[in-house]
Structures are given as C-alpha cells and as structure tokens.
Scaffold this motif. Structure first.
Motif, PDB file in Angstrom:
ATOM      1  N   ALA A  29       0.816  -1.214   0.000  1.00 53.60           N
ATOM      2  CA  ALA A  29       0.000   0.000   0.000  1.00 53.60           C
ATOM      3  C   ALA A  29       0.850   1.264   0.000  1.00 53.60           C
ATOM      4  N   ARG A  30       2.022   1.222   0.619  1.00 52.55           N
ATOM      5  CA  ARG A  30       2.902   2.385   0.698  1.00 52.55           C
ATOM      6  C   ARG A  30       3.731   2.601  -0.570  1.00 52.55           C
ATOM      7  N   THR A  31       3.910   1.535  -1.336  1.00 59.63           N
ATOM      8  CA  THR A  31       4.839   1.583  -2.463  1.00 59.63           C
ATOM      9  C   THR A  31       4.223   2.295  -3.662  1.00 59.63           C
ATOM     10  N   THR A  32       4.912   3.318  -4.151  1.00 55.34           N
ATOM     11  CA  THR A  32       4.472   4.088  -5.312  1.00 55.34           C
ATOM     12  C   THR A  32       5.682   4.350  -6.195  1.00 55.34           C
ATOM     13  N   ALA A  33       5.414   4.929  -7.365  1.00 61.07           N
ATOM     14  CA  ALA A  33       6.520   5.410  -8.184  1.00 61.07           C
ATOM     15  C   ALA A  33       7.312   6.424  -7.355  1.00 61.07           C
ATOM     16  N   GLY A  34       8.616   6.273  -7.316  1.00 59.38           N
ATOM     17  CA  GLY A  34       9.462   7.131  -6.497  1.00 59.38           C
ATOM     18  C   GLY A  34       9.929   6.478  -5.215  1.00 59.38           C
ATOM     19  N   THR A  35       9.323   5.344  -4.840  1.00 61.66           N
ATOM     20  CA  THR A  35       9.780   4.613  -3.652  1.00 61.66           C
ATOM     21  C   THR A  35      11.131   3.963  -3.931  1.00 61.66           C
ATOM     22  N   ASN A  36      12.045   4.064  -2.983  1.00 64.50           N
ATOM     23  CA  ASN A  36      13.357   3.439  -3.098  1.00 64.50           C
ATOM     24  C   ASN A  36      13.308   2.051  -2.450  1.00 64.50           C
ATOM     25  N   LEU A  37      13.990   1.088  -3.055  1.00 66.24           N
ATOM     26  CA  LEU A  37      14.022  -0.252  -2.475  1.00 66.24           C
ATOM     27  C   LEU A  37      14.593  -0.254  -1.065  1.00 66.24           C
ATOM     28  N   LEU A  38      15.502   0.654  -0.780  1.00 62.77           N
ATOM     29  CA  LEU A  38      16.055   0.745   0.565  1.00 62.77           C
ATOM     30  C   LEU A  38      15.020   1.252   1.570  1.00 62.77           C
ATOM     31  N   ASP A  39      14.069   2.086   1.101  1.00 59.51           N
ATOM     32  CA  ASP A  39      12.964   2.499   1.969  1.00 59.51           C
ATOM     33  C   ASP A  39      12.108   1.296   2.342  1.00 59.51           C
ATOM     34  N   ILE A  40      11.837   0.438   1.360  1.00 55.66           N
ATOM     35  CA  ILE A  40      11.045  -0.765   1.614  1.00 55.66           C
ATOM     36  C   ILE A  40      11.736  -1.646   2.655  1.00 55.66           C
TER      37      ILE A  40
END
Length: 262
Positions: A29-40
């Motif tokens: 739900a949080r993941t969008t265009a612009g999300t970094n894999l390190l944020d995940i």
C-alpha cells in the motif's frame, strides 16, 4: 529435518503468518513510483522489530548466496524473480515488484511472497503471469491434505504453469518451515504425482510458484544474490505458508480480510 508442529506451535504459527501478511500488504500500500528499495527494506525492519519478531534474512548465508543477505526483505524488480537484494533503486510506474518476506515470531517462521505492478494497472502480459502463479498456488494448496504426497503438490503446480504457457524452473521451489526458514521437504514447482513425503497434520509448508515469461534459465547478479531471467523477460512469484490439518490446508499468510481456509 522435517518438523511436525503440535497445537500450541500451530497457534504461534498463525500469529507469525498474520504478521507476515500484514507487513506485505502494508508495504504494498505504501509503495508508489518514487519509492526506493532501501525504503522498503527499512519499513520491513521497523515493522518486524516493533512486533518483537526477527527477520530470517539478515543473517541468512546459504551456500548459493554471497552472504550474509544482511537485509530484511527480498525486493525483486521486473526481470528479477528471487532473492532480490534491496539496493539504491527508485521504482517507476509499471515496474513489476515482488516482495518476499520470512519472519520468525515466538520461535515459528512464516514465509510469503506477492508480485504487483507499481503505480497503476498492470499490462495484460504481466497480469496474466501473476494470475498464473496465483492459480498454481491455489491449486497446490487444494491438494495439500493428509495422505497426499509432495509430488502431488508439485505436479499440480507445474500443470497450471505449463498449461498457461510458462517454462518451469525446478532449481528453487517451496519448502518446509517451522523453527527455521528452510526445511525439508523440498517442493519443486513441477513433478510426478504419488511420489515423495506423505503429508500429515502439523506439517508447515511454504508453497511458491514462480515463473519467467519466456525462459526457465536463471542468471545471478554481481551482488551474489539476485536471480534474474536469463533473457531479461519479466517474472512473477506468489507464495503462502500453509499448515496441513486433518481437514485440509490452512493458509497462514492470507491478508487480514480474506477467508482462512484453502
């Protein structure tokens, strides 16, 4: 090693499965265009730690990897399908992302994976590929009953994938879980019915159909972990942890609003 869980351990396994499902759906739900894999990876770390659980990946160092993995979740993008090592990459609209998460809570592990399109509707080809893995997973779960054999699950999964037109790699597949992440029996994504270990109540299995659009051959990134399609084609991966019970298979890693029996 094959573990058979007692009722108390199975109750704990349900809690672990619910946690894994919640983390995956929250990250999706949080993941969008612009999300970094390190944020995940950081999101996964925070949620696992706050739940009092442990990641099964941080110290994971099998013979085939360049270990330890040293991250909290696998993030495989587009042509990557397994063991995607999180790195400094920003996701774009249309990326096909697989999240694979294994967590231990109160001494019991659950493992699950989902594939979805970032930022909008999937292409017809991507949607068909994800659907094939989900249908194969559901079919495999449906035959996971006491007295059935591992080969019955493998054959059922493989039949769905091949009928959908996808080559099947049998190097990596499902596996037993329990107090550790990877246990016997190995569950290949294709096989012969009537063969292998006979299922019994208390057995936990992680079933994980995965495909690559036009090849069964994998290549390994320079990071020593991330496995990609040899042709650069797109990929998909679906996984649930199930418990074999006297009444059939109980899915432990369903999203919270979904029914609990398979």
């Amino acid at each position: 090693m094959i573990e058979i869980l007692n009722p108390s351990e199975l109750s704990r396994a349900r809690n672990t499965g619910a946690l894994v499902a919640d983390i995956l759906q929250t990250i999706k739900a949080r993941t969008t265009a612009g999300t970094n894999l390190l944020d995940i990876d950081q999101w996964a770390r925070t949620m696992i730690t706050e739940a009092g659980a442990k990641s099964c990946y941080v110290d994971y160092a099998p013979s085939f990897g360049r270990g330890p993995f040293a991250h909290y979740i696998c993030t495989s993008v587009n042509d990557a399908v397994l063991h995607g090592l999180p790195h400094d990459r920003v996701l774009a609209d249309g990326d096909l992302l697989t999240l694979d998460l294994a967590v231990s809570l109160a001494g019991i592990v659950a493992d699950s994976a989902i594939t979805f399109t970032v930022g909008g509707s999937p292409s017809p080809a991507d949607a068909a590929m994800v659907d094939a893995t989900e249908r194969a997973l559901a079919a495999g779960i449906a035959v996971a009953r006491p007295g059935a054999r591992i080969g019955d699950i493998s054959h059922t999964i493989g039949s769905v994938l091949t009928e959908a037109g996808y080559p099947v790699n049998t190097e990596f597949g499902g596996h037993g879980v329990g107090s550790t992440m990877h246990q016997d029996p190995h569950i290949a994504n294709n096989g012969r019915p009537g063969r292998g270990y006979k299922l019994r109540p208390g057995l936990l299995l992680a079933l994980e159909p995965w495909v690559m659009a036009d090849t069964a051959e994998l290549v390994t990134d320079a990071d020593g972990w991330t496995l990609r399609s040899a042709t650069g084609c797109r990929t998909a991966h679906s996984e649930h942890t199930i418990a074999v019970t006297s009444g059939g298979a109980e899915i432990l890693t369903l999203p919270p609003a979904a029914p609990g029996r398979g």
